[in-house]
Design an enzyme around this catalytic site. Structure first.
Site, short mmCIF file in Angstrom:
data_model
loop_
_atom_site.label_atom_id
_atom_site.label_comp_id
_atom_site.label_asym_id
_atom_site.label_seq_id
_atom_site.Cartn_x
_atom_site.Cartn_y
_atom_site.Cartn_z
N GLY A 46 0.80 -1.21 0.00
CA GLY A 46 0.00 0.00 0.00
C GLY A 46 0.84 1.26 0.00
O GLY A 46 2.07 1.22 0.19
N ASN A 54 5.22 -2.02 8.45
CA ASN A 54 4.45 -3.24 8.59
C ASN A 54 4.87 -4.08 9.79
O ASN A 54 4.02 -4.63 10.49
CB ASN A 54 4.58 -4.10 7.33
N ASN A 113 3.34 -10.45 3.85
CA ASN A 113 2.02 -9.85 3.99
C ASN A 113 1.58 -9.28 2.65
O ASN A 113 2.29 -8.46 2.06
CB ASN A 113 2.08 -8.75 5.05
N ARG A 192 2.54 7.87 6.65
CA ARG A 192 2.40 7.10 5.43
C ARG A 192 2.26 8.02 4.21
O ARG A 192 2.78 7.72 3.13
CB ARG A 192 1.18 6.17 5.53
N HIS A 270 -6.75 -6.80 7.41
CA HIS A 270 -5.62 -7.20 6.56
C HIS A 270 -4.29 -7.15 7.31
O HIS A 270 -3.30 -7.69 6.81
CB HIS A 270 -5.58 -6.27 5.34
#
Length: 300
Positions: A46, A54, A113, A192, A270
């Site tokens: 992402g 992560n 992931n 992010r 997720h």
């Protein structure tokens, strides 16, 4: 344990990438767990994703049992961002193998992931002798949605951000990652967004995305078609409420991979490593801990 204290970089070369620099984070020493093989953790894809975002909070726990490496895949985090050649899973897997060669590491366990799950599977298919066991979290490439529409809600939010990168669109995307919306903090969105809009990041994201849409390279990313060739013991892990790669997507992989098993985390999206952090570490460590190294066959 801080990012600066465990951050490393290495220069590697592959046919597709040429000479590039990869960033990784390393902690822990080998133990008897998992037959002493190092554990390589590969992050999702992402906006603003990186190995530290992560898996940074999970690193101390896994480092108690394994020499653990969190790798920024090409195009993400501190690693170089070259144009993707071919399908991204193969592109990234070759870079990870080159990193292992540079570090003198012959065999590892892989934990991936989402996008990183697809990279892990491609690596295991292309270099089976380099991989002990696989832990896959809502993996890309293997997730074949039986009942949910494509693109899923999470992927739709991802595409909307790519078309018009704003903090609001990034927040909408991150909100699909988790059940617990209190995890979607202003600080997380800001961090992010800064990474997702840093120099080269948007071009790298587009190049990665096109490798899954271009008919000439997309088929190589359909890993479910090759899943029957995996011989490693494989733990599929899924959040029951995953809105990116929904749970029904696990069924084909569970059926096709000869040594697959499935663990489902309730009230989890997720990001199982975040929403179910302790259970995720316990389940993954126990699974990897059952690994036994077999004597290698050598030619006379």
């Amino acid at each position: 344990m801080t990012p600066d204290s465990v951050r490393r970089s290495a220069s590697v070369h592959t046919e597709a990438t040429g000479q590039i620099s990869l960033t990784y984070y390393e902690a822990g020493e080998p133990t008897d767990v998992g037959a002493g093989l190092p554990l390589v953790m590969l992050h999702g894809g992402g906006p603003g994703a990186s190995s530290w975002s992560n898996f940074g909070p999970a690193l101390p726990g896994f480092a108690e049992s394994f020499r653990t490496l969190l790798v920024d895949q090409p195009g993400f985090g501190g690693s170089d961002k070259p144009p993707v050649v071919g399908n991204y899973y193969r592109f990234a897997a070759d870079a990870v193998v080159a990193l292992l060669d540079e570090l003198g590491i012959e065999r590892v366990h892989l934990l991936g992931n989402s996008l990183g799950g697809g990279t892990a599977v491609r690596l295991a298919l292309s270099h089976p002798d380099r991989v002990g066991r696989l832990v896959l979290m809502g993996p890309g490439g293997l997730s074949l949605n039986l009942f949910h529409a494509d693109p899923t809600e999470g992927v739709q939010r991802l595409m909307e951000f790519g078309g018009d990168p704003t903090p609001e669109r990034l927040r909408a995307f991150i909100s699909t990652m988790v059940v617990d919306q209190s995890l979607v903090t202003d600080e997380l969105v800001a961090a992010r967004f800064a990474d997702a809009t840093s120099p080269g990041a948007q071009d790298a994201m587009r190049s990665m995305g096109m490798s899954f849409w271009n008919p000439e390279t997309a088929e190589d990313g359909m890993l479910w078609r090759e899943a029957h060739r995996l011989r490693q013991h494989t733990l599929l892990t899924w959040g029951r409420e995953d809105r990116v790669n929904p749970l029904d997507g696990a069924m084909a992989a569970l059926k096709l991979i000869p040594r697959a098993r499935l663990h489902v985390f309730p009230n989890c999206g997720h990001w199982a490593q975040i929403e179910a952090a302790e259970e995720f570490r316990e389940v993954a460590t126990a699974f990897l801990g059952r690994h036994v190294e077999r004597p290698r066959r050598t030619s006379a």
